[in-house]
Design a protein around this motif. Structure first.
Motif, PDB file in Angstrom:
ATOM      1  N   PRO A   1     126.692 -23.208   0.065  1.00 57.28           N
ATOM      2  CA  PRO A   1     127.150 -22.599   1.315  1.00 57.28           C
ATOM      3  C   PRO A   1     126.385 -21.349   1.754  1.00 57.28           C
ATOM      4  CG  PRO A   1     129.017 -23.250  -0.020  1.00 57.28           C
ATOM      5  CD  PRO A   1     127.797 -23.477  -0.863  1.00 57.28           C
ATOM      6  N   LYS A   2     125.977 -20.481   0.832  1.00 58.85           N
ATOM      7  CA  LYS A   2     125.312 -19.237   1.217  1.00 58.85           C
ATOM      8  C   LYS A   2     123.871 -19.165   0.732  1.00 58.85           C
ATOM      9  CE  LYS A   2     129.515 -16.419   1.428  1.00 58.85           C
ATOM     10  NZ  LYS A   2     130.187 -15.178   0.956  1.00 58.85           N
TER      11      LYS A   2
ATOM     12  N   THR B   1     120.779 -16.614  -2.821  1.00 64.05           N
ATOM     13  CA  THR B   1     121.316 -16.221  -1.523  1.00 64.05           C
ATOM     14  C   THR B   1     120.424 -15.155  -0.896  1.00 64.05           C
ATOM     15  OG1 THR B   1     122.655 -14.437  -2.450  1.00 64.05           O
ATOM     16  CG2 THR B   1     123.648 -16.646  -2.403  1.00 64.05           C
ATOM     17  N   ALA B   2     120.704 -14.834   0.365  1.00 60.09           N
ATOM     18  CA  ALA B   2     119.982 -13.746   1.027  1.00 60.09           C
ATOM     19  C   ALA B   2     120.168 -12.438   0.268  1.00 60.09           C
ATOM     20  CB  ALA B   2     120.457 -13.614   2.474  1.00 60.09           C
ATOM     21  N   GLU B   3     121.339 -12.251  -0.341  1.00 60.58           N
ATOM     22  CA  GLU B   3     121.587 -11.039  -1.123  1.00 60.58           C
ATOM     23  C   GLU B   3     120.695 -10.983  -2.362  1.00 60.58           C
ATOM     24  OE1 GLU B   3     123.957 -12.994   0.184  1.00 60.58           O
ATOM     25  OE2 GLU B   3     124.564 -11.562   1.752  1.00 60.58           O
ATOM     26  N   ASP B   4     120.408 -12.114  -2.960  1.00 61.88           N
ATOM     27  CA  ASP B   4     119.498 -12.136  -4.115  1.00 61.88           C
ATOM     28  C   ASP B   4     118.103 -11.671  -3.698  1.00 61.88           C
ATOM     29  OD1 ASP B   4     121.283 -13.149  -6.114  1.00 61.88           O
ATOM     30  OD2 ASP B   4     121.113 -15.134  -5.208  1.00 61.88           O
ATOM     31  N   PHE B   5     117.612 -12.166  -2.564  1.00 63.01           N
ATOM     32  CA  PHE B   5     116.289 -11.748  -2.094  1.00 63.01           C
ATOM     33  C   PHE B   5     116.299 -10.270  -1.705  1.00 63.01           C
ATOM     34  CE2 PHE B   5     116.006 -16.368  -1.456  1.00 63.01           C
ATOM     35  CZ  PHE B   5     114.785 -16.622  -2.055  1.00 63.01           C
ATOM     36  N   ALA B   6     117.378  -9.810  -1.084  1.00 64.18           N
ATOM     37  CA  ALA B   6     117.486  -8.390  -0.733  1.00 64.18           C
ATOM     38  C   ALA B   6     117.486  -7.514  -1.986  1.00 64.18           C
ATOM     39  CB  ALA B   6     118.752  -8.153   0.090  1.00 64.18           C
ATOM     40  N   GLY B   7     118.124  -7.994  -3.041  1.00 62.33           N
ATOM     41  CA  GLY B   7     118.133  -7.239  -4.297  1.00 62.33           C
ATOM     42  C   GLY B   7     116.748  -7.110  -4.894  1.00 62.33           C
ATOM     43  N   ARG B   8     115.956  -8.156  -4.799  1.00 68.72           N
ATOM     44  CA  ARG B   8     114.576  -8.095  -5.293  1.00 68.72           C
ATOM     45  C   ARG B   8     113.774  -7.069  -4.509  1.00 68.72           C
ATOM     46  NH1 ARG B   8     113.347 -14.648  -5.596  1.00 68.72           N
ATOM     47  NH2 ARG B   8     114.377 -15.048  -7.605  1.00 68.72           N
ATOM     48  N   ARG B   9     113.927  -7.080  -3.181  1.00 65.85           N
ATOM     49  CA  ARG B   9     113.196  -6.111  -2.353  1.00 65.85           C
ATOM     50  C   ARG B   9     113.655  -4.691  -2.641  1.00 65.85           C
ATOM     51  NH1 ARG B   9     114.246 -10.281   1.469  1.00 65.85           N
ATOM     52  NH2 ARG B   9     115.958  -9.058   2.378  1.00 65.85           N
TER      53      ARG B   9
ATOM     54  N   PHE C   1     117.056 -14.760   7.109  1.00 66.43           N
ATOM     55  CA  PHE C   1     116.362 -14.039   6.042  1.00 66.43           C
ATOM     56  C   PHE C   1     116.677 -12.549   6.023  1.00 66.43           C
ATOM     57  CE2 PHE C   1     113.913 -17.800   7.240  1.00 66.43           C
ATOM     58  CZ  PHE C   1     113.949 -18.481   6.030  1.00 66.43           C
ATOM     59  N   HIS C   2     117.584 -12.126   6.906  1.00 66.94           N
ATOM     60  CA  HIS C   2     118.155 -10.778   6.898  1.00 66.94           C
ATOM     61  C   HIS C   2     117.098  -9.675   6.960  1.00 66.94           C
ATOM     62  CE1 HIS C   2     122.328 -12.073   5.144  1.00 66.94           C
ATOM     63  NE2 HIS C   2     121.859 -12.947   6.020  1.00 66.94           N
ATOM     64  N   CYS C   3     116.051  -9.887   7.750  1.00 64.88           N
ATOM     65  CA  CYS C   3     115.083  -8.808   7.948  1.00 64.88           C
ATOM     66  C   CYS C   3     115.658  -7.800   8.941  1.00 64.88           C
ATOM     67  CB  CYS C   3     113.746  -9.354   8.441  1.00 64.88           C
ATOM     68  SG  CYS C   3     113.835 -10.302   9.984  1.00 64.88           S
TER      69      CYS C   3
END
Length: 344
Positions: free
Chosen positions: A82-83, A90-98, A187-189
């Motif tokens: 779903p997410k 998730t988008a939150e996982d990619f945001a955490g990496r950044r 992608f939450h940019c």
């Protein structure tokens, strides 16, 4: 994420399959599949393509979700949960990496990664696209010809995506791709721009505060040219640094989601090796084993193997990067296999 294993298979028993081929496109009805060989390889494609349980689309969801150049949870619920932006992430996982990368970077900097361009096997026939691994790791975006910029200054950290503009011709020939609207949505940019504006964006920042510039060269020649033009017009004392050591350090520590993906890739690799062992017989060619292993990996959710596999019978096993895989297997020889599944 990928998992590569090596193995030696003993070639025994006589077997001479016939492999049909076609020179042109054809269509066929979907029907129940017969086992691949007398060894019963049908058992190897029994697992689901995704480790998550995606939610079905609701009949009351209203308008159809926007389409982009890759699967989304709404358009491909059989692949993504779903997410999820990518399998297991998730988008939150990619945001955490950044966020982890930004915390390690110097106070005033621009961190620029291009995506790979489309490559062609002939003038208008593209190769199957595979995204640059570090760009995918930080963004999740699978489109070619894009760029990401992580900007860190006194105002904080911002994430910018530069994507190709909408094109009816591209839509006709290649399908949907991510645009400036859907880039922010999926992608939450913080800001999405057209790729043609990358040069002006970088030049403005360099003239304003002379940040440290991290740039991954030799990934995308067209974006290399854009950066060269920017550096020619900008301040001459800019500090230009290689981003790869920073990415290697960031990727050295794995999250729980990373580990789950790696374990799943390893399990697919295990099953693919078992399938290869099941069909190893004298008279087959090395590329037949390659085909069986890739077949099994794809049926379990992989787009491809993680790298060109080594399938080396007999003395070919002495060649470290033997990837021709064209020799026949001989009774009594060992078959050295170095291969692994890529699951993302």
């Amino acid at each position: 994420l990928s998992s590569g294993w090596g193995a030696a298979l003993l070639c025994s028993q006589r077997f001479s399959p016939r492999w049909p081929c076609r020179d042109h496109c054809f269509s066929f009805p979907v029907a129940a599949a017969a086992p691949l060989t007398r060894r019963g390889l049908s058992s190897y494609w029994s697992s689901p393509a995704s480790s998550s349980t995606p939610a079905p689309l609701s009949a009351d969801s209203g308008a159809a979700p926007p389409l982009i150049g890759q699967p989304t949870a709404a358009s491909h619920p059989h692949i993504l949960g779903p997410k999820e932006v990518a399998k297991g992430l998730t988008a939150e996982d990619f945001a955490g990496r950044r966020a982890m990368l930004a915390a390690a970077l110097p106070a005033n900097c621009l961190f620029v990664l291009p995506s790979y361009p489309t490559r062609y096997m002939t003038h208008d026939i593209p190769h199957v696209f595979r995204q640059e691994s570090n760009f995918r790791f930080l963004t999740g975006l699978e489109d070619p010809g894009c760029a990401m910029v992580l900007e860190k200054n006194a105002d904080g950290v911002s994430f910018h995506l530069f994507v190709a503009p909408h094109s009816p011709e591209h839509l006709l020939w290649h399908g949907y791709r991510t645009d400036t609207t859907t880039a922010a949505m999926f992608f939450h940019c913080d800001q999405a721009h057209e790729i043609g504006n990358l040069g002006d964006f970088l030049l403005t920042r360099l003239l304003r505060s002379k940040p440290v510039l991290f740039y991954a060269a030799k990934v995308n020649p067209e974006i290399d040219e854009t950066l060269h033009s920017v550096l020619t017009k900008g301040p001459q004392d800019i500090s230009l640094q290689d981003p790869w050591p920073w990415m290697q350090e960031l990727r050295r520590v794995k999250s729980a989601a990373d580990l789950a993906l790696m374990r799943h890739a390893a399990e697919i690799s295990r099953v693919a090796f078992a399938a290869g062992m099941a069909v190893t017989t004298p008279g087959l060619c090395e590329h037949h084993l390659y085909a069986v292993m890739e077949f099994v990996a794809r049926l379990r959710g992989c787009a491809t193997l993680a790298y060109p596999p080594v399938v080396a019978g007999g003395p070919n096993g002495l060649v470290i990067h033997y990837i021709k895989n064209t020799q026949k297997l001989v009774a009594g020889d060992l078959v050295l296999v170095d291969a692994g599944a890529e699951y993302h």
